[in-house]
Design an enzyme around this catalytic site. Structure first.
Site, mmCIF file in Angstrom:
data_model
loop_
_atom_site.group_PDB
_atom_site.id
_atom_site.type_symbol
_atom_site.label_atom_id
_atom_site.label_comp_id
_atom_site.label_asym_id
_atom_site.label_seq_id
_atom_site.Cartn_x
_atom_site.Cartn_y
_atom_site.Cartn_z
ATOM 1 C CB CYS A 162 -38.942 -7.691 104.699
ATOM 2 S SG CYS A 162 -37.463 -8.078 103.270
ATOM 3 C CG HIS A 302 -41.985 -12.314 107.755
ATOM 4 N ND1 HIS A 302 -42.517 -11.178 106.256
ATOM 5 C CD2 HIS A 302 -40.702 -12.337 107.266
ATOM 6 C CE1 HIS A 302 -41.387 -11.241 105.885
ATOM 7 N NE2 HIS A 302 -40.384 -11.158 106.477
ATOM 8 C CD GLU A 313 -43.121 -16.389 110.379
ATOM 9 O OE1 GLU A 313 -44.044 -15.741 110.646
ATOM 10 O OE2 GLU A 313 -42.519 -16.487 109.562
ATOM 11 C CE LYS A 331 -41.443 -12.784 102.302
ATOM 12 N NZ LYS A 331 -42.635 -13.037 103.283
ATOM 13 C CG HIS A 336 -38.853 -11.765 100.412
ATOM 14 N ND1 HIS A 336 -40.278 -10.473 100.623
ATOM 15 C CD2 HIS A 336 -38.286 -11.731 101.222
ATOM 16 C CE1 HIS A 336 -39.523 -10.502 102.114
ATOM 17 N NE2 HIS A 336 -38.976 -10.536 102.100
#
Length: 408
Positions: A162, A302, A313, A331, A336
């Site tokens: 990813c 992310h 994160e 997202k 995703h």
């Protein structure tokens, strides 16, 4: 510091729309594109975020070569065409030997694998497509983009799950800085939504199971997040050395000033709970850029909407950027995009810097308790974004951070 490079063009084809403008508008609206997916009917998770183009419409836009391409290659070609046009470049007149193409891909043509395996078992070897191998090769999007654009310089296909799209942009920057090309067409693509891939992610516990409320399923940094929604798409940027872009009078949409890449060396699929590798990637990007932590105004996270990723994160952002820059994750809207995600999000970060606007995180009212970060919620936030970072993390422990600043 490492020499900055100019972002002179960008192209997007995502569940939010057929081009960069449509995708930006969708992300700023903050409404999820998730919907029931007929191809996944009967599975425990039967919804996804698809690019809003039929197969026929996609083929019409590609033209006469569409018959031989897998879906991920088609998406890459369309995004690359848009990016090159946006940069004001004409492949008919450039020196193709000095043009690099770097396009990352995580899984690629998942549906091709599935369909051709079914044909082999049910119909026999003679019914397997002769295009099977050329369509499932992970480098074929790079090949088709290079053919389409007449780009004869380095052609590379990074695969860091990813983080692949972000890795591609970092590699392309290195090719420019080292003098191996004069123009780099870089990004990521993915069209891996299939019954097998979806079931595999479900078995890992990575997907949201909100089958009765699919539009609300992806909710990055929310207390009740339960996984991501599979998406697809492609994002491509055109990179040039700053002086080369200026010499031809090109518009610089932003500057890529730092890239950091690290590995967790921790676990095949779980992120390092301490986010040490991700922190190192971010600090490396900032050091290359000559930016102090407090210079960062905005973070494109992310933000997968999974319990482990978002917790790690959030802690990382609070630790390295304690001045609380605005935080978003696309997202929630786009799902995703796997190998495409890092490139799509880098392009969206360019647009955030350019438009001085931080898009909201879909389905988020407030970050989970204990997350000391300033998430943008409900509506876009007008903000003087001078410097921003984009995070991308992938299975295998891959971490990439990109630092971008407003063009001078």
């Amino acid at each position: 510091m490492t020499a900055p490079v100019a972002v002179t063009g960008l192209g997007l084809i995502t569940p939010g729309g057929e081009d960069a403008d449509a995708t930006w508008s969708a992300v700023c609206r903050g409404v999820s594109t998730a919907a029931p997916d007929p191809a996944l009917a009967g599975l425990p998770v039967d919804f996804s975020c698809r690019v809003p183009l039929s197969c026929d419409a996609l083929d019409q836009r590609i033209g006469r070569t569409a018959w031989r391409m897998s879906r991920d290659a088609k998406l890459a070609v369309l995004a690359a065409r848009e990016a090159v046009h946006d940069a004001g470049l004409d492949p008919r007149t450039w020196n193709g030997a000095r043009v690099a193409v770097v396009v990352g891909c995580g899984l690629g043509a998942g549906a091709v694998h599935e369909e051709q395996a079914r044909r082999l078992e049910e119909l026999g070897a003679d019914m397997v497509s002769a295009l099977t191998v050329s369509q499932i090769l992970p480098n074929m999007a790079v090949g088709e983009v290079s053919i389409d654009l007449g780009a004869r310089g380095p052609g590379l296909a990074p695969a860091t799950a990813c983080a692949s799209g972000a890795t591609a942009i970092a590699v392309a920057r290195d090719l420019l800085v080292s003098g191996q090309c004069d123009i780099a067409v870089a990004g990521g693509t993915e069209a891996a939504i299939s019954r097998l891939v979806t079931t595999g992610f479900w078995r890992l516990g990575a997907l949201s199971r909100r089958v009765d409320a699919v539009v609300e399923a992806s909710r990055p940094f929310a207390v009740d997040r339960d996984g991501f929604v599979l998406g697809e798409g492609a994002g491509v940027v055109v990179l040039e050395r700053v002086e080369d872009a200026a010499a031809r009078g090109a518009r610089s949409r932003a500057r890529l000033v730092g890239c950091g890449s690290t590995s967790d060396a921790h676990h095949p699929t779980a992120p390092d709970p301490g986010a040490g590798g991700a922190e190192s990637a971010l600090r490396t990007a900032l050091a290359q850029a000559g930016l102090a932590a407090h210079d960062v105004d905005h973070v494109n996270a992310h933000g997968t909407s999974t319990p482990l990723n978002d917790a790690g994160e959030a802690a990382l952002i609070a630790r390295v950027l304690p001045h609380r820059p605005s935080v978003t994750s696309s997202k929630g809207v786009l799902g995703h995009g796997l190998g495409a995600a890092g490139a799509v999000e880098a392009a969206l970060t360019v647009l955030a810097v350019e438009h001085r606007t931080a898009p909201p995180i879909a389905n988020l009212q407030a970050p989970a308790p204990g997350f000391d970060i300033d998430c943008v919620t409900k509506r876009p936030r007008r903000q003087d974004i001078r410097a921003a970072v984009s995070h991308s993390f992938g299975f295998g422990g891959h971490n990439v951070a990109l630092a971008l600043v407003r063009a001078a």
